[in-house]
Design a protein around this motif. Sequence first.
Motif, PDB file in Angstrom:
ATOM      1  N   THR A 129     -11.946  11.182 -17.221  1.00 54.48           N
ATOM      2  CA  THR A 129     -11.793  10.259 -16.094  1.00 54.48           C
ATOM      3  C   THR A 129     -13.045   9.409 -15.918  1.00 54.48           C
ATOM      4  O   THR A 129     -13.043   8.460 -15.143  1.00 54.48           O
ATOM      5  CB  THR A 129     -11.535  11.031 -14.785  1.00 54.48           C
ATOM      6  OG1 THR A 129     -12.624  11.945 -14.554  1.00 54.48           O
ATOM      7  CG2 THR A 129     -10.246  11.812 -14.872  1.00 54.48           C
ATOM      8  N   ASP A 181     -13.688  10.552  -7.420  1.00 60.24           N
ATOM      9  CA  ASP A 181     -13.397   9.135  -7.188  1.00 60.24           C
ATOM     10  C   ASP A 181     -14.307   8.441  -6.182  1.00 60.24           C
ATOM     11  O   ASP A 181     -14.177   7.231  -5.978  1.00 60.24           O
ATOM     12  CB  ASP A 181     -11.948   8.965  -6.717  1.00 60.24           C
ATOM     13  CG  ASP A 181     -10.935   9.274  -7.803  1.00 60.24           C
ATOM     14  OD1 ASP A 181     -11.263   9.060  -8.983  1.00 60.24           O
ATOM     15  OD2 ASP A 181      -9.815   9.725  -7.476  1.00 60.24           O
ATOM     16  N   LYS A 238      -9.048   1.384 -13.048  1.00 56.86           N
ATOM     17  CA  LYS A 238      -8.829   1.795 -11.651  1.00 56.86           C
ATOM     18  C   LYS A 238      -9.375   0.752 -10.679  1.00 56.86           C
ATOM     19  O   LYS A 238      -8.732   0.415  -9.681  1.00 56.86           O
ATOM     20  CB  LYS A 238      -9.482   3.152 -11.397  1.00 56.86           C
ATOM     21  CG  LYS A 238      -8.736   4.323 -12.009  1.00 56.86           C
ATOM     22  CD  LYS A 238      -9.365   5.652 -11.614  1.00 56.86           C
ATOM     23  CE  LYS A 238      -8.512   6.817 -12.101  1.00 56.86           C
ATOM     24  NZ  LYS A 238      -9.075   8.123 -11.696  1.00 56.86           N
ATOM     25  N   ASP A 262      -3.242   7.358 -10.388  1.00 56.91           N
ATOM     26  CA  ASP A 262      -3.662   8.652 -10.911  1.00 56.91           C
ATOM     27  C   ASP A 262      -3.193   8.910 -12.338  1.00 56.91           C
ATOM     28  O   ASP A 262      -3.525   9.946 -12.919  1.00 56.91           O
ATOM     29  CB  ASP A 262      -3.171   9.772  -9.994  1.00 56.91           C
ATOM     30  CG  ASP A 262      -3.833   9.715  -8.631  1.00 56.91           C
ATOM     31  OD1 ASP A 262      -5.065   9.751  -8.579  1.00 56.91           O
ATOM     32  OD2 ASP A 262      -3.108   9.614  -7.616  1.00 56.91           O
ATOM     33  N   GLU A 263      -2.431   7.977 -12.910  1.00 58.97           N
ATOM     34  CA  GLU A 263      -1.978   8.123 -14.286  1.00 58.97           C
ATOM     35  C   GLU A 263      -2.841   7.321 -15.268  1.00 58.97           C
ATOM     36  O   GLU A 263      -2.681   7.449 -16.479  1.00 58.97           O
ATOM     37  CB  GLU A 263      -0.522   7.661 -14.417  1.00 58.97           C
ATOM     38  CG  GLU A 263       0.467   8.525 -13.670  1.00 58.97           C
ATOM     39  CD  GLU A 263       1.890   7.973 -13.713  1.00 58.97           C
ATOM     40  OE1 GLU A 263       2.829   8.749 -13.443  1.00 58.97           O
ATOM     41  OE2 GLU A 263       2.056   6.761 -13.997  1.00 58.97           O
ATOM     42  N   ARG A 321      -0.609   4.410  -3.590  1.00 60.36           N
ATOM     43  CA  ARG A 321      -0.960   5.424  -4.590  1.00 60.36           C
ATOM     44  C   ARG A 321       0.286   6.092  -5.164  1.00 60.36           C
ATOM     45  O   ARG A 321       0.283   6.543  -6.317  1.00 60.36           O
ATOM     46  CB  ARG A 321      -1.876   6.472  -3.954  1.00 60.36           C
ATOM     47  CG  ARG A 321      -2.534   7.401  -4.966  1.00 60.36           C
ATOM     48  CD  ARG A 321      -3.666   8.188  -4.350  1.00 60.36           C
ATOM     49  NE  ARG A 321      -4.579   8.682  -5.360  1.00 60.36           N
ATOM     50  CZ  ARG A 321      -5.825   9.098  -5.119  1.00 60.36           C
ATOM     51  NH1 ARG A 321      -6.304   9.078  -3.890  1.00 60.36           N
ATOM     52  NH2 ARG A 321      -6.585   9.523  -6.105  1.00 60.36           N
TER      53      ARG A 321
END
Length: 263
Positions: A191, A137, A200, A182-183, A170
Amino acid sequence: FNTYQIETVIHENCDKKRIAAYIKRYNEHSSMNTNQKAFTYIDKFAKRIRKLMDSSFFIDCNVCSESDIEKGAIERIIVETIMCTHHFEGWSKEARKLFQYINDNGTEKEFDLLEEHLNRLGNVITDDIKDIFNKKDSFIFLTLFERFTESGMSDIKFADFLREFKFSYRLAERNSKGLLFDEIKQNSNSTKDRQVIAGKLDMLERLMNDFLYHEKEKSSLNKEKTSLKNGKSGRCRVEKFIAETLGMDEGEVEEDMDIYNED
């Protein structure tokens, strides 16, 4: 060695023991992984990338392991950040295509800007939030910081947001589709897909702007309270408000302010 020309080395007068030693030496290697191979396609900016890798941010403010570093994770983070920040329309989840694209379309100014941002972040990222900057990330949050700089607020506010994000948002905040941060990847195979990254970033920017807006409101309120308490201009605002609200002369209100304050 594929199609590349190599030198021929001749070792003369070798016994079996020395031959065995040379064979061991020449075979003491492992093949390059995807990131390492991709790095060979960005010769134009290779030195800049190596320099950025030595910044305090990549030394102290992330959680990439020694193994990750050896396998080219930092190089990829840097290229992904440049790509995501300045060339998102050409995004690809394939490392080689990313490196090749930046080699053909990147600019020195883009690397200068990233260097500046890494130096600034190196001054505000603390141990409690540095795990946000992992090999998966990091480029997303580095891109977010570039958007944060447009606010003109102190860099410490960005660190404050990251802290709030890690320990609160988060775990609780959801996007328009009802997904936690994170889903967001759950409906995609990777990702690194463009839609996952866009989702995101959109969520993070919304949360950040909401956070900064409330911080700005609190700051303005505190300044106003301080001004009312200590400042001359604060009293002038109060006098004007009283005069306008009650239909009184402002000069008369000013004369009676001591009485109002006592009451």
